[in-house]
Design a protein around this motif. Structure first.
Motif, short mmCIF file in Angstrom:
data_model
loop_
_atom_site.label_atom_id
_atom_site.label_comp_id
_atom_site.label_asym_id
_atom_site.label_seq_id
_atom_site.Cartn_x
_atom_site.Cartn_y
_atom_site.Cartn_z
N ALA A 168 -11.42 8.71 -4.16
CA ALA A 168 -12.55 7.82 -4.45
C ALA A 168 -12.10 6.61 -5.25
CB ALA A 168 -13.64 8.58 -5.19
N LEU A 169 -11.23 6.82 -6.24
CA LEU A 169 -10.75 5.71 -7.07
C LEU A 169 -9.94 4.72 -6.24
CD1 LEU A 169 -10.44 4.31 -9.75
CD2 LEU A 169 -8.58 5.88 -10.33
N LEU A 170 -9.12 5.22 -5.34
CA LEU A 170 -8.35 4.33 -4.48
C LEU A 170 -9.28 3.53 -3.57
CD1 LEU A 170 -5.51 3.46 -3.62
CD2 LEU A 170 -5.57 5.28 -1.90
N SER A 171 -10.32 4.17 -3.08
CA SER A 171 -11.28 3.51 -2.19
C SER A 171 -12.04 2.40 -2.91
CB SER A 171 -12.24 4.55 -1.61
OG SER A 171 -13.23 3.94 -0.81
N THR A 172 -12.54 2.69 -4.11
CA THR A 172 -13.31 1.69 -4.84
C THR A 172 -12.42 0.53 -5.30
OG1 THR A 172 -13.06 2.97 -6.90
CG2 THR A 172 -15.07 3.31 -5.60
N ALA A 173 -11.16 0.83 -5.66
CA ALA A 173 -10.23 -0.23 -6.07
C ALA A 173 -9.95 -1.18 -4.90
CB ALA A 173 -8.93 0.38 -6.59
N ARG A 174 -9.84 -0.63 -3.70
CA ARG A 174 -9.61 -1.48 -2.52
C ARG A 174 -10.82 -2.38 -2.26
NH1 ARG A 174 -7.51 2.08 2.47
NH2 ARG A 174 -6.82 0.07 3.28
N ALA A 175 -12.01 -1.81 -2.40
CA ALA A 175 -13.22 -2.61 -2.18
C ALA A 175 -13.32 -3.73 -3.21
CB ALA A 175 -14.46 -1.71 -2.25
N TRP A 176 -13.00 -3.44 -4.46
CA TRP A 176 -13.07 -4.46 -5.51
C TRP A 176 -12.02 -5.54 -5.28
CZ3 TRP A 176 -15.94 -6.91 -8.54
CH2 TRP A 176 -15.46 -7.61 -9.64
#
Length: 327
Positions: free
Chosen positions: A265-273
């Motif tokens: 989840a953290l990797l996913s949200t960092a990519r979106a940001w």
């Protein structure tokens, strides 16, 4: 409805501009909650769900309603109460005397954006009715799975659990939320702004009169998600995310650290940001920016640490300070 054409909406750059325009639209109704607005946009990009926590009266519901009014998406609202039944959320089979057959009556969960208002005011049985919908994006009634519309996002609000009449969300359900966003009390300047708007006739129940209009739709989300999926992540960044999550598992203040699902989840949200800020690659600052909202609800404090005033946010902040940052 918007006058944007599908071809325009499908352009990733225009999709980014449309999603950034959400902030301006929501600001017409909500004052000073930029981080919560950003979190909601990140969740849309990641196909995730959001839990908004704050004391009553800080515009949690208005925030989600303003988001819905700024999107060309179907939206429904459920007020969670102690007597709400699971079928009130998912739907149920209704007997039709004319045909002598049962037909499925869809519940409010069959929408694009579901506002689950005060989700922790209903017992665990009804809370769990959302588990399958949030994880599998379908609802099973009488053995028949029924897919939910795409996109589908649950934006749930809750009051802090120390308030009377609340039921803490179980860990299994908390883990279904991509982000947990805290909605704080406004600053003095923001609160003065809020009162000034009301004095001028602002009605939170009439967002159309406030000028809130749709500025993004499903085509924008599709184009934006495709662009986010192409955002590159180096091996160093992947290792950094893993090291952060592993460090929480070794913290003496926590009885439960972040799971591999939390690391994903953290990797996913960092990519979106990273994509929202105009880059096609992830840097450590992207990971740091989303660490607290992505991880704070995925850890569990030891009772003795809680008694000493330690919070999940303080533990994660300490971890971010001590884990080496890749160069």
């Amino acid at each position: 409805m918007s006058d944007r054409t599908p071809a325009t909406a499908a352009n990733p750059d225009n999709a980014r501009a449309s999603l950034e325009a959400l902030r301006a639209e929501i600001a017409k109704a909500v004052v000073g909650q930029d981080s919560a607005v950003t979190g909601l946009v990140v969740a849309l990009l990641c196909r995730g769900h959001v839990l908004l926590e704050g004391v009553p009266g800080v515009a949690k519901t208005l925030l989600v309603r303003s988001l819905a009014a700024s999107l060309e998406l179907d939206t429904k609202r459920v007020q969670f109460t102690p007597d709400l039944m699971p079928s009130d959320v998912t739907g149920s089979l209704i007997y039709d005397a004319r045909t002598a057959e049962f037909s499925f009556q869809a519940g409010p969960v069959f929408t694009n954006l579901l506002l689950a208002d005060e989700i922790n005011r209903t017992p665990p049985k009804t809370q769990s009715s959302l588990l399958e919908a949030m994880e599998e994006r379908q609802v099973t009634v009488d053995g028949t799975p029924r897919p939910l519309p795409e996109p589908f996002l649950v934006a749930a609000t809750q009051n802090p659990v120390e308030y009377e009449g609340t039921y803490p969300l179980p860990e299994a359900q908390l883990d279904r939320f991509l982000l947990k966003l805290t909605v704080p009390l406004p600053s003095r300047a923001d609160e003065i702004n809020v009162l000034a708007r009301h004095a001028e006739g602002f009605d939170p129940r009439d967002l159309q009169a406030a000028g809130v209009r749709p500025v993004a739709g499903a085509a924008d989300l599709e184009a934006a998600r495709a662009a986010v999926a192409k955002t590159s992540v180096s091996a160093e960044i992947t290792g950094y995310v893993v090291d952060i999550c592993r460090a929480t598992r070794e913290s003496p203040s926590l009885s439960l650290g972040v799971s591999p699902r939390g690391a994903t989840a953290l990797l996913s949200t960092a990519r979106a940001w990273a994509w929202l800020t105009g880059r096609d690659y992830v840097i450590p600052d992207d990971v740091k920016a989303l660490a607290l909202p992505t991880l704070r609800h995925r850890v569990q404090l030891r009772p003795e640490a809680e008694m000493e005033g330690v919070t999940a946010d303080s533990v994660i902040t300490s971890v971010l300070t001590h884990v080496p940052v890749p160069r």
